[in-house]
Design a protein around this motif. Structure first.
Motif, short mmCIF file in Angstrom:
data_model
loop_
_atom_site.label_atom_id
_atom_site.label_comp_id
_atom_site.label_asym_id
_atom_site.label_seq_id
_atom_site.Cartn_x
_atom_site.Cartn_y
_atom_site.Cartn_z
N ALA A 82 19.26 58.04 34.92
CA ALA A 82 19.43 57.26 36.06
C ALA A 82 18.66 55.87 35.73
N VAL A 83 17.59 55.86 34.80
CA VAL A 83 16.97 54.50 34.51
C VAL A 83 17.30 53.98 33.16
N GLU A 84 18.35 54.74 32.53
CA GLU A 84 18.71 54.25 31.20
C GLU A 84 19.37 53.01 31.26
N ASP A 85 18.75 51.95 30.15
CA ASP A 85 19.26 50.54 30.04
C ASP A 85 20.65 50.86 29.38
N HIS A 86 21.51 50.07 29.55
CA HIS A 86 22.71 49.87 28.85
C HIS A 86 22.52 49.21 27.57
N SER A 87 21.77 48.16 27.70
CA SER A 87 21.41 47.33 26.48
C SER A 87 20.90 48.17 25.27
N GLU A 88 19.93 49.18 25.73
CA GLU A 88 19.30 50.03 24.80
C GLU A 88 20.16 50.83 23.70
N ILE A 111 13.24 71.97 48.29
CA ILE A 111 12.55 70.91 48.66
C ILE A 111 12.29 70.04 47.19
N LEU A 112 11.92 70.86 46.18
CA LEU A 112 11.98 70.45 45.04
C LEU A 112 13.09 69.51 44.33
N ALA A 113 14.30 70.48 44.58
CA ALA A 113 15.30 69.91 44.08
C ALA A 113 15.71 68.59 44.99
N LEU A 114 15.44 68.71 46.06
CA LEU A 114 15.64 67.65 47.09
C LEU A 114 14.98 66.16 46.52
N LEU A 115 13.80 66.44 46.12
CA LEU A 115 12.83 65.30 45.73
C LEU A 115 13.69 64.87 44.35
N THR A 116 14.00 65.70 43.35
CA THR A 116 14.48 65.51 42.24
C THR A 116 15.67 64.51 42.55
N LEU A 117 16.51 64.82 43.70
CA LEU A 117 17.85 64.07 43.88
C LEU A 117 17.45 62.72 44.57
N LEU A 118 16.51 62.54 45.20
CA LEU A 118 16.03 61.35 45.94
C LEU A 118 15.52 60.66 44.89
N ILE A 119 14.64 61.05 43.93
CA ILE A 119 14.11 60.19 42.88
C ILE A 119 15.05 59.59 42.07
N SER A 162 18.07 59.50 42.84
CA SER A 162 19.08 58.56 43.33
C SER A 162 18.53 57.04 43.50
N PHE A 163 17.20 57.00 43.98
CA PHE A 163 16.31 55.66 44.17
C PHE A 163 16.14 54.91 42.73
N SER A 164 16.11 55.82 41.83
CA SER A 164 15.69 55.04 40.54
C SER A 164 16.79 54.68 39.75
N GLY A 165 18.09 54.92 40.48
CA GLY A 165 19.43 54.82 39.65
C GLY A 165 19.46 53.19 39.42
N ASN A 166 19.68 52.58 38.41
CA ASN A 166 20.16 51.12 38.38
C ASN A 166 21.70 51.12 38.37
N LYS A 167 21.95 49.86 38.29
CA LYS A 167 23.35 49.45 38.24
C LYS A 167 24.15 50.26 37.31
N ASN A 168 23.76 50.53 36.21
CA ASN A 168 24.75 51.13 35.16
C ASN A 168 24.63 52.44 35.38
N TYR A 169 23.90 53.20 36.08
CA TYR A 169 24.00 54.43 36.46
C TYR A 169 25.19 54.82 37.42
N TRP A 170 25.02 54.00 38.44
CA TRP A 170 26.19 54.08 39.69
C TRP A 170 27.44 53.37 38.94
N LYS A 171 27.39 52.52 37.95
CA LYS A 171 28.73 52.21 37.41
C LYS A 171 29.23 53.50 36.64
N HIS A 172 28.49 54.37 36.00
CA HIS A 172 28.87 55.38 35.04
C HIS A 172 29.44 56.41 36.05
N ILE A 173 28.87 56.58 37.20
CA ILE A 173 29.48 57.50 38.51
C ILE A 173 30.73 56.98 38.93
N PHE A 174 30.72 55.85 39.36
CA PHE A 174 31.96 55.55 40.36
C PHE A 174 32.91 54.71 39.52
N ASN A 175 32.70 54.03 38.41
CA ASN A 175 33.65 53.73 37.34
C ASN A 175 33.15 54.22 35.84
#
Lengths: 164, 392
Positions: free
Chosen positions: B365-371, B239-247, B249-262
């Motif tokens: 997940a929340v890291e800004d690319h511009s940073e 459950i703890l790990a699942l919560l980590t996964l959910l948080i 994934s849901f806080s992932g910004n565009k940049n995070y998903w871009k890093h994963i898929f491209n």
């Protein structure tokens, strides 16, 4: 119950228990605690900064104070030196005045002495003249006591007149 | 605070109701079989490490002293509740429910084909099924709820002391917790997530850290209310790990998903025609929490097993020869103490690792690319400012 198969009951209660824990703590504990901690940190930082500025100000004040003291000292020294000079000057003036008076008095005295001396000398001269006349009278009377001697004298004087 | 007091009172009431339903009285059950129980270390250890319907405290003269816990079953739209004492440690059936007697169902509740109440025959064959949902308050659930109540009490009181004495140095429990809270904030959450986003995730990471730490430590106490293997149970860590996964994934910004898929900076032939990198990266999304789950579970369970193993040595040798048992007990105690010390460290380290990794995953997940682009400039600026200040 198997070691590595998650049990539904436990999952169910875990979700509820952890959910309640998170909900209550996130609502009633963490905001208060984290806010209080960061507020205190800010407060301490502010106090430290304030202490720093006060320290700096104190330093400035001290420097100022030191400068003032220095100036005062210098002024005091100057005043003292001036006073000393003035005293010296006054002393000098007084001395000069004294000397002048002294000189004047001396001159007067000298003149008086001179006068007295002259007077005395005149007196002595008169006395000596009187004495000389007396002596001469006595000597003449002695010399011309005899006839011969008077003749001799007259002849001498006549001779002398002849010569002229 | 007024509502905090109310809340604490409510918690106490709930807690007491919970225990009123499950009376803490030492239920003494006569051991039926006359044959002497042989000590089997494997069973002894596993029984401790795994979940259980009653909270076994000790056995004196073959009488099991344990706290019976409520059994709650959801059976075809019907809620069935009764005390686990009714099972008489697996010797009895109650209303057709019994503890599993076959190897696969050992330690689980089974439903007999007929609603039978009474002792189970040793050699009889019973037909059973498992078509119900078991949400009983087991030993682990009980320990978990106790820890939740204690944690709530601790942190509400700490929060109260912060409210009562604002801007004052911490005192007592408050100072102990403050060290840990500041540690979590300054050494885990802020460095991993960054100054910009950390406030949103701090409450969760704090809860997570203290929940794991507290349950780890509680697990090291040999008697009630400690000794349960909560954080060494895969359901809890899952459950703890699942919560980590959910948080994450849901806080992932565009940049995070871009890093994963491209993933940028990777040769194109790793993405096309076979999307090798995206597959690997996407698997990473799940393997990271999975590893978290396994790590905590394995570490805590292994610690418990080793400690129980050392204790078992005493009984193994004691069964061979009482003198050997006493002799080995000295050695066992030394090892036990050593392991307990180690487990204290592990309790802290595992809580630290779980919370740290969770905050790091959230951080990515929340890291800004511009940073990234502004960072060197900012560093250069601060360096310059420092030089200027130093010159002053």
């Amino acid at each position: 119950m198997n070691l590595i198969t998650p049990d539904f009951g436990l999952i169910f209660w875990m979700l509820i228990g952890f959910g309640i824990l998170f909900f209550i703590l996130a609502k009633f504990a963490w905001p208060i605690i984290t806010k209080a901690i960061s507020q205190r940190e800010e407060y301490i930082q502010e106090q430290l900064d304030a202490a720093d500025t006060v320290k700096k100000e104190m330093k400035n004040l001290k420097a100022e104070h030191h400068q003032l003291l220095q100036e005062a000292k210098e002024e005091r020294d100057k005043i003292l030196a001036d006073a000393r000079k003035m005293v010296e000057k006054m002393n000098e003036e007084a001395r000069i005045l004294r000397d002048k008076e002294h000189d004047a008095r001396m001159a007067e005295t000298k003149i008086a002495i001179q006068n007295e001396k002259m007077k005395a000398l005149t007196d002595i001269k008169n006395e000596i003249a009187l004495l000389s006349i007396d002596v001469a009278e006595k000597i003449l009377s002695e010399e011309l006591s005899t006839q011969t001697k008077q003749e001799e004298m007259i002849s001498k004087w006549v001779n002398e007149l002849n010569l002229n | 605070m007024h509502y905090n007091k109310k809340l604490a009172r409510l918690a106490i009431i709930v807690f007491s109701i919970f225990f009123a339903l499950t009376p803490i009285e030492a239920k003494a059950t006569e051991e039926k079989s006359d044959q002497t129980e042989e000590f089997v270390p494997g069973e002894f250890i596993l029984e401790h490490v795994m979940d259980c319907y009653g909270w076994h405290i000790t056995t004196i003269n073959k009488k099991h002293i344990s706290i019976p816990l409520p059994i709650i079953l959801w059976d075809q739209g019907k809620l069935v509740c009764f005390s686990s004492a009714k099972f008489h440690h697996g010797h009895n059936a109650y209303k057709g429910y019994a503890l599993g007697f076959t190897k696969e169902t050992s330690g689980k509740i089974v439903k007999l084909s007929e609603p039978y109440t009474g002792p189970l025959e040793k050699d009889a064959v019973y037909q059973f099924s498992r078509d119900f949902t078991d949400i009983s308050i087991t030993k682990n659930v009980c320990a978990l709820l106790i820890s939740v109540v204690i944690l709530i009490a601790i942190f509400l009181s700490v929060a109260k002391s912060y409210k009562k004495r604002p801007l004052m140095p911490p005192k007592g429990l408050q100072s102990l917790m403050e060290v840990l809270i500041v540690f979590v904030r300054d050494n885990m959450v802020i460095p991993s997530i960054g100054e910009k986003h950390y406030k949103k995730y701090l409450p969760y990471i704090l809860t997570l850290f203290f929940f794991i730490l507290f349950n780890n430590l509680l697990g090291l106490i040999p008697i009630f209310p400690g000794g349960a293997n909560v954080t060494g149970n895969i359901a809890v860590t899952a459950i703890l790990a699942l919560l980590t996964l959910l948080i994450t994934s849901f806080s992932g910004n565009k940049n995070y998903w871009k890093h994963i898929f491209n993933t940028p900076g990777v040769p194109w032939w790793l993405k096309f025609p076979i999307p090798l990198m995206p597959i690997v990266e996407f698997m990473g999304v799940f393997t990271k929490p999975f590893v978290l789950m396994i790590r905590l579970f394995a570490n805590i369970t292994a610690g418990h097993i080793i400690i129980m193993g050392f204790l078992s040595l005493i009984f193994i040798f004691g069964a061979m020869n009482p003198v050997a048992g006493y002799g080995i007990s000295i050695l066992s105690m030394i090892f036990y103490l050593f392991m307990s010390m180690l487990e204290l460290i592990v309790a802290f380290v595992q809580a630290y690792i779980f919370a740290l990794l969770t905050s790091m995953y959230i951080g990515t997940a929340v890291e800004d690319h511009s940073e990234h682009e502004t960072e060197p400039v900012a560093i250069a600026e601060t360096a310059q400012n420092q030089i200027v200040e130093e010159n002053k």
